[in-house]
Design an enzyme around this catalytic site. Structure first.
Site, PDB file in Angstrom:
ATOM      1  N   ASP A  32       0.832  -1.207   0.000  1.00 50.11           N
ATOM      2  CA  ASP A  32       0.000   0.000   0.000  1.00 50.11           C
ATOM      3  C   ASP A  32       0.870   1.262   0.000  1.00 50.11           C
ATOM      4  OD1 ASP A  32      -2.337   1.413   0.008  1.00 50.11           O
ATOM      5  OD2 ASP A  32      -2.713   1.182   2.152  1.00 50.11           O
TER       6      ASP A  32
ATOM      7  N   ASN B 218     -10.570  -3.184  -6.366  1.00 55.04           N
ATOM      8  CA  ASN B 218      -9.819  -2.140  -7.085  1.00 55.04           C
ATOM      9  C   ASN B 218     -10.463  -1.781  -8.423  1.00 55.04           C
ATOM     10  OD1 ASN B 218      -6.570  -3.253  -5.882  1.00 55.04           O
ATOM     11  ND2 ASN B 218      -7.829  -1.572  -5.150  1.00 55.04           N
TER      12      ASN B 218
HETATM   13  C1  FPP Z   1      -2.022   0.098  -3.313  1.00 55.81           C
HETATM   14  O1  FPP Z   1      -1.536   1.421  -3.272  1.00 55.81           O
HETATM   15  C2  FPP Z   1      -1.421  -0.584  -4.426  1.00 55.81           C
HETATM   16  C3  FPP Z   1      -2.104  -1.127  -5.465  1.00 55.81           C
HETATM   17  C4  FPP Z   1      -3.569  -1.080  -5.592  1.00 55.81           C
HETATM   18  C5  FPP Z   1      -1.391  -1.768  -6.577  1.00 55.81           C
HETATM   19  C6  FPP Z   1      -0.126  -2.482  -6.192  1.00 55.81           C
HETATM   20  C7  FPP Z   1       0.576  -2.872  -7.416  1.00 55.81           C
HETATM   21  C8  FPP Z   1       1.908  -2.911  -7.579  1.00 55.81           C
HETATM   22  C9  FPP Z   1       2.891  -2.638  -6.499  1.00 55.81           C
HETATM   23  C10 FPP Z   1       2.468  -3.281  -8.895  1.00 55.81           C
HETATM   24  C11 FPP Z   1       2.344  -4.747  -9.098  1.00 55.81           C
HETATM   25  C12 FPP Z   1       3.080  -5.140 -10.272  1.00 55.81           C
HETATM   26  C13 FPP Z   1       3.260  -6.404 -10.673  1.00 55.81           C
HETATM   27  C14 FPP Z   1       4.178  -6.637 -11.782  1.00 55.81           C
HETATM   28  C15 FPP Z   1       2.587  -7.564 -10.044  1.00 55.81           C
HETATM   29  P1  FPP Z   1      -2.557   2.597  -3.484  1.00 55.81           P
HETATM   30  O2  FPP Z   1      -2.650   2.896  -4.923  1.00 55.81           O
HETATM   31  O3  FPP Z   1      -3.876   2.254  -2.849  1.00 55.81           O
HETATM   32  O4  FPP Z   1      -1.842   3.750  -2.717  1.00 55.81           O
HETATM   33  P2  FPP Z   1      -2.536   4.905  -1.874  1.00 55.81           P
HETATM   34  O5  FPP Z   1      -3.206   4.236  -0.706  1.00 55.81           O
HETATM   35  O6  FPP Z   1      -1.381   5.736  -1.469  1.00 55.81           O
HETATM   36  O7  FPP Z   1      -3.486   5.616  -2.786  1.00 55.81           O
END
Ligand code: FPP
Length: 236
Positions: free
Chosen positions: A12, A60
């Site tokens: 996250d 998501n």
């Molecule tokens: C949460 O952070 C993260 C995600 C919804 C996506 C996670 C994906 C990756 C790290 C890339 C994965 C890649 C591969 C190749 C498997 P957020 O967007 O909710 O962050 P925030 O809470 O700060 O908005």
């Protein structure tokens, strides 16, 4: 060192990492994917056998089309071209989650990476994509119901027998890490985390590097796991 066999990460904070630097949220996901690749290689070096990561939840899909599309394209790109180091290291990649609602190129990329790495034996990277923990339990229960209809005897069915009805038959999670400051499990691997140790950090996932990962391992080493009993012993 007492290394956890199965580590899971709720990755996250990608969005906030990007916003804080005046960048687009997608740049946070891109940086997060680089961090994930480095961590997977490092975790295996440290003796971790299985690393499970939450890359995209069923919920998501509620995000903007642009962000969902970016994450779909990113996973296709990584699976097709960027996971060579992971493969060379001998890591088997498996993907957990529902296959419905996914684009055909995403399904093809998942199939290809699983096929390409299926004989690797150095460790497992379990990528949870279009994944929900309650959904996994429901899907498993439906499979079990079918087996019961076909005559399976469940008289002595135990909790450990249910693992093979989950998306992949992986051992329970020893250590769950959540980056980004929140302290909740967000529908992640609910069945597998019944006795996990939790490690929460304010660090945003793109900044969660090897030394941050090692801090979680050191914390784990000092936890006293009792599994409901009074001595340290395995639950499964
Ligand atoms: C949460 O952070 C993260 C995600 C919804 C996506 C996670 C994906 C990756 C790290 C890339 C994965 C890649 C591969 C190749 C498997 P957020 O967007 O909710 O962050 P925030 O809470 O700060 O908005």
């Amino acid at each position: 060192m007492n290394v956890p066999k199965h580590v899971a990460i709720i990755m996250d904070g990608n969005g906030r990492w990007a916003t804080n630097q005046g960048k687009k949220r997608s740049e946070g996901h891109l940086e997060g994917s680089k961090t994930l690749e480095k961590l997977a290689l490092h975790a295996i070096d440290m003796g971790v056998e299985i690393l499970s990561v939450y890359a995209f939840s069923t919920d998501n899909f509620k995000r903007d089309f642009e962000e969902v599309n970016y994450l779909m394209n990113l996973i296709v790109k990584y699976f097709n071209t960027k996971f060579e180091k992971i493969n060379k290291k001998g890591i088997k990649v498996v993907v957990s989650g529902r296959k419905s609602n996914l684009r055909t190129d995403v399904l093809k990329a998942i199939e290809d990476i699983e096929e390409k790495t299926k004989n690797n034996t150095k460790g497992i990277l379990n990528i949870c994509f279009n994944y929900g923990g309650q959904e996994e339990i429901i899907d498993g229960a439906i499979k079990l119901a079918k087996d019961i209809n076909n005559g399976l005897d469940i008289t002595n069915f135990k909790r450990e027998d249910f693992y093979k009805y989950l998306y992949h038959d992986l051992p329970p999670i020893d250590l769950l890490i959540r980056t980004g400051g929140e302290q909740r499990v967000s529908n992640f691997m609910l069945y597998q985390m019944s006795y996990s140790e939790f490690y929460f950090t304010n660090t945003y996932f793109p900044d969660f590097d090897k030394s941050e990962f090692n801090k979680a391992l050191f914390m784990y080493e000092n936890r006293d796991r009792r599994f409901g009993g009074i001595v340290d012993k395995e639950s499964k």
